[in-house]
Design a protein around this motif. Structure first.
Motif, mmCIF file in Angstrom:
data_model
loop_
_atom_site.group_PDB
_atom_site.id
_atom_site.type_symbol
_atom_site.label_atom_id
_atom_site.label_comp_id
_atom_site.label_asym_id
_atom_site.label_seq_id
_atom_site.Cartn_x
_atom_site.Cartn_y
_atom_site.Cartn_z
ATOM 1 N N LEU A 1 0.847 -1.116 0.011
ATOM 2 C CA LEU A 1 -0.010 0.063 0.031
ATOM 3 C C LEU A 1 0.888 1.300 -0.052
ATOM 4 O O LEU A 1 0.659 2.121 -0.839
ATOM 5 C CB LEU A 1 -0.977 -0.140 1.190
ATOM 6 C CG LEU A 1 -2.017 1.182 1.168
ATOM 7 C CD1 LEU A 1 -2.884 1.085 0.099
ATOM 8 C CD2 LEU A 1 -2.701 1.104 2.636
ATOM 9 N N ALA A 2 1.743 1.315 0.889
ATOM 10 C CA ALA A 2 2.776 2.548 1.000
ATOM 11 C C ALA A 2 3.749 2.602 -0.363
ATOM 12 O O ALA A 2 3.646 3.883 -0.871
ATOM 13 C CB ALA A 2 3.812 1.996 2.035
ATOM 14 N N ALA A 3 3.985 1.424 -1.026
ATOM 15 C CA ALA A 3 4.841 1.515 -2.371
ATOM 16 C C ALA A 3 3.893 1.983 -3.289
ATOM 17 O O ALA A 3 4.251 2.786 -4.224
ATOM 18 C CB ALA A 3 5.438 0.270 -2.802
ATOM 19 N N GLY A 4 2.600 1.720 -3.662
ATOM 20 C CA GLY A 4 1.588 2.001 -4.587
ATOM 21 C C GLY A 4 1.273 3.507 -4.192
ATOM 22 O O GLY A 4 1.491 4.123 -5.468
ATOM 23 N N ALA A 5 0.991 3.860 -3.191
ATOM 24 C CA ALA A 5 0.743 5.461 -2.855
ATOM 25 C C ALA A 5 1.796 6.316 -3.147
ATOM 26 O O ALA A 5 1.806 7.236 -3.558
ATOM 27 C CB ALA A 5 0.005 5.610 -1.382
ATOM 28 N N GLY A 6 3.099 5.698 -2.582
ATOM 29 C CA GLY A 6 4.232 6.727 -2.973
ATOM 30 C C GLY A 6 4.474 6.799 -4.489
ATOM 31 O O GLY A 6 5.117 7.840 -4.820
ATOM 32 N N ALA A 7 4.597 5.650 -5.056
ATOM 33 C CA ALA A 7 4.750 5.722 -6.506
ATOM 34 C C ALA A 7 4.083 6.742 -7.281
ATOM 35 O O ALA A 7 4.315 7.439 -7.941
ATOM 36 C CB ALA A 7 4.615 4.427 -6.945
ATOM 37 N N LEU A 8 2.373 6.534 -6.985
ATOM 38 C CA LEU A 8 1.504 7.393 -7.416
ATOM 39 C C LEU A 8 1.907 8.886 -7.136
ATOM 40 O O LEU A 8 1.642 9.908 -8.132
ATOM 41 C CB LEU A 8 -0.056 7.012 -6.881
ATOM 42 C CG LEU A 8 -1.134 7.827 -7.332
ATOM 43 C CD1 LEU A 8 -1.023 7.874 -8.966
ATOM 44 C CD2 LEU A 8 -2.406 7.526 -6.797
ATOM 45 N N VAL B 1 10.049 -1.845 -6.312
ATOM 46 C CA VAL B 1 10.996 -2.833 -5.980
ATOM 47 C C VAL B 1 10.988 -3.382 -4.586
ATOM 48 O O VAL B 1 11.037 -4.424 -4.132
ATOM 49 C CB VAL B 1 12.450 -2.670 -6.574
ATOM 50 C CG1 VAL B 1 13.639 -3.410 -5.880
ATOM 51 C CG2 VAL B 1 12.626 -2.321 -7.932
ATOM 52 N N LEU B 2 10.893 -2.341 -3.809
ATOM 53 C CA LEU B 2 10.882 -2.475 -2.256
ATOM 54 C C LEU B 2 9.398 -3.592 -1.941
ATOM 55 O O LEU B 2 9.737 -4.221 -1.188
ATOM 56 C CB LEU B 2 10.840 -1.083 -1.442
ATOM 57 C CG LEU B 2 12.172 -0.190 -1.530
ATOM 58 C CD1 LEU B 2 11.837 0.792 -0.743
ATOM 59 C CD2 LEU B 2 13.514 -1.243 -1.036
ATOM 60 N N ALA B 3 8.613 -2.899 -2.474
ATOM 61 C CA ALA B 3 7.351 -3.815 -2.281
ATOM 62 C C ALA B 3 7.377 -5.226 -2.578
ATOM 63 O O ALA B 3 7.019 -6.209 -1.852
ATOM 64 C CB ALA B 3 6.164 -3.157 -2.753
ATOM 65 N N LEU B 4 7.920 -5.413 -3.803
ATOM 66 C CA LEU B 4 8.181 -6.756 -4.477
ATOM 67 C C LEU B 4 8.961 -7.734 -3.772
ATOM 68 O O LEU B 4 8.986 -8.958 -3.777
ATOM 69 C CB LEU B 4 8.298 -6.585 -5.947
ATOM 70 C CG LEU B 4 7.128 -6.068 -6.944
ATOM 71 C CD1 LEU B 4 7.603 -5.858 -8.301
ATOM 72 C CD2 LEU B 4 5.886 -6.881 -6.625
ATOM 73 N N PRO C 1 -4.085 -11.176 11.553
ATOM 74 C CA PRO C 1 -5.211 -12.019 10.709
ATOM 75 C C PRO C 1 -5.761 -11.087 9.457
ATOM 76 O O PRO C 1 -5.973 -11.624 8.625
ATOM 77 C CB PRO C 1 -6.006 -12.297 11.830
ATOM 78 C CG PRO C 1 -5.570 -12.351 12.930
ATOM 79 C CD PRO C 1 -4.312 -11.267 13.139
ATOM 80 N N LEU C 2 -6.011 -9.672 9.851
ATOM 81 C CA LEU C 2 -6.664 -8.984 8.669
ATOM 82 C C LEU C 2 -5.580 -8.958 7.420
ATOM 83 O O LEU C 2 -6.084 -8.770 6.319
ATOM 84 C CB LEU C 2 -7.045 -7.572 9.084
ATOM 85 C CG LEU C 2 -7.395 -6.623 8.222
ATOM 86 C CD1 LEU C 2 -8.741 -7.187 7.657
ATOM 87 C CD2 LEU C 2 -7.874 -5.383 9.084
ATOM 88 N N GLY D 1 -4.417 -9.300 1.029
ATOM 89 C CA GLY D 1 -3.087 -8.984 0.236
ATOM 90 C C GLY D 1 -2.516 -7.727 0.097
ATOM 91 O O GLY D 1 -1.224 -7.654 0.168
ATOM 92 N N TRP D 2 -3.196 -6.821 -0.303
ATOM 93 C CA TRP D 2 -2.847 -5.538 -0.464
ATOM 94 C C TRP D 2 -2.354 -4.854 0.650
ATOM 95 O O TRP D 2 -1.679 -3.945 0.682
ATOM 96 C CB TRP D 2 -3.985 -4.790 -1.106
ATOM 97 C CG TRP D 2 -5.165 -4.598 -0.413
ATOM 98 C CD1 TRP D 2 -6.475 -5.276 -0.686
ATOM 99 C CD2 TRP D 2 -5.735 -3.398 0.498
ATOM 100 N NE1 TRP D 2 -7.223 -4.905 0.041
ATOM 101 C CE2 TRP D 2 -6.944 -3.694 0.805
ATOM 102 C CE3 TRP D 2 -4.936 -2.421 0.875
ATOM 103 C CZ2 TRP D 2 -7.794 -2.852 1.878
ATOM 104 C CZ3 TRP D 2 -5.639 -1.407 1.785
ATOM 105 C CH2 TRP D 2 -6.830 -1.756 2.085
#
Length: 221
Positions: A155-162, A192-195, A212-213, A218-219
């Motif tokens: 989530l952080a990598a996606g938001a940061g990339a955007l 790359v960091l997220a993957l 658990p959550l 997954g995201w």
């Protein structure tokens, strides 16, 4: 019976000396240079194959993990510092008088005056808007904290990339290159960091993944 006994004794007399000679004469095959080098080569090749099958040299893997963790921490500090400086006016890029807590807008200056290129009109229209300020500052804080802690990396990598891609579109074309600048590099590094699961080393990624959550979603990993 006497004939068989004589033959048996003769056979023993022939075998025993031969065995004795065999014990006295050392086996030099293990000491021949060719045989030894072949054995060492096979052992080394087998070790290399085993390391390749198990994912490579563990020391190299550990070095890469900690290198990626260091990059994650550096990027997290970049995002968090941008939030702190704009929010409280720590005097680096933002003075106290223009800080967010003192009524200043963290987006008005950049989006209002620095935006150029095909998207300039859009960014001029949202510069200084309260919702824009809240979304921008919230993103800086959330991304910075998540990267520093090593949690919610996807989530952080996606938001940061955007966010970095949007900042890239603010000033087009870049001043020093036809299209490439540091914002695109940041976006690629975040992916790359997220993957690579960079939140596990020097972070709370392993603990976060046990929630658990997070396991069910997954995201959030």
């Amino acid at each position: 019976m006497a004939y068989i006994a004589r033959n048996h004794n003769a056979a023993l007399r022939n075998v025993v000396p031969a065995a004795g000679l065999a014990l006295l004469v050392p086996d030099t095959s293990a000491h021949r240079p060719g045989v030894e080098s072949v054995g060492v080569g096979v052992n080394r090749a087998g070790g290399a194959v085993a390391r390749a099958a198990s994912g490579g040299d563990p020391r190299v893997n550990a070095t890469v993990r900690y290198l990626l963790a260091g990059i994650r921490l550096a990027l997290g500090w970049i995002f968090l510092w941008a939030f702190l400086d704009k929010a409280f006016g720590l005097g680096h890029d933002t003075t106290a008088a223009k800080s967010w807590v003192n009524g200043g807008s963290p987006t008005k200056g950049f989006l209002g005056s620095a935006a150029t290129g095909p998207f300039a009109g859009f960014y001029h229209s949202i510069a200084g808007v309260a919702l824009t300020d809240v979304l921008f500052m919230g993103a800086l804080l959330a991304i910075g904290v998540a990267l520093l802690l090593g949690v919610a990396m996807r989530l952080a990598a996606g938001a940061g990339a955007l966010l970095t891609l949007m900042m890239w579109t603010v000033v087009l074309p870049p001043a020093n290159n036809p299209f490439m600048d540091d914002h695109l590099v940041y976006a690629a590094v975040l992916v790359v960091l997220a993957l690579s699961g960079a939140g596990d080393a020097l972070g709370l990624g392993t603990f976060w993944a046990r929630i658990p959550l997070v396991r069910r979603t997954g995201w959030l990993k």
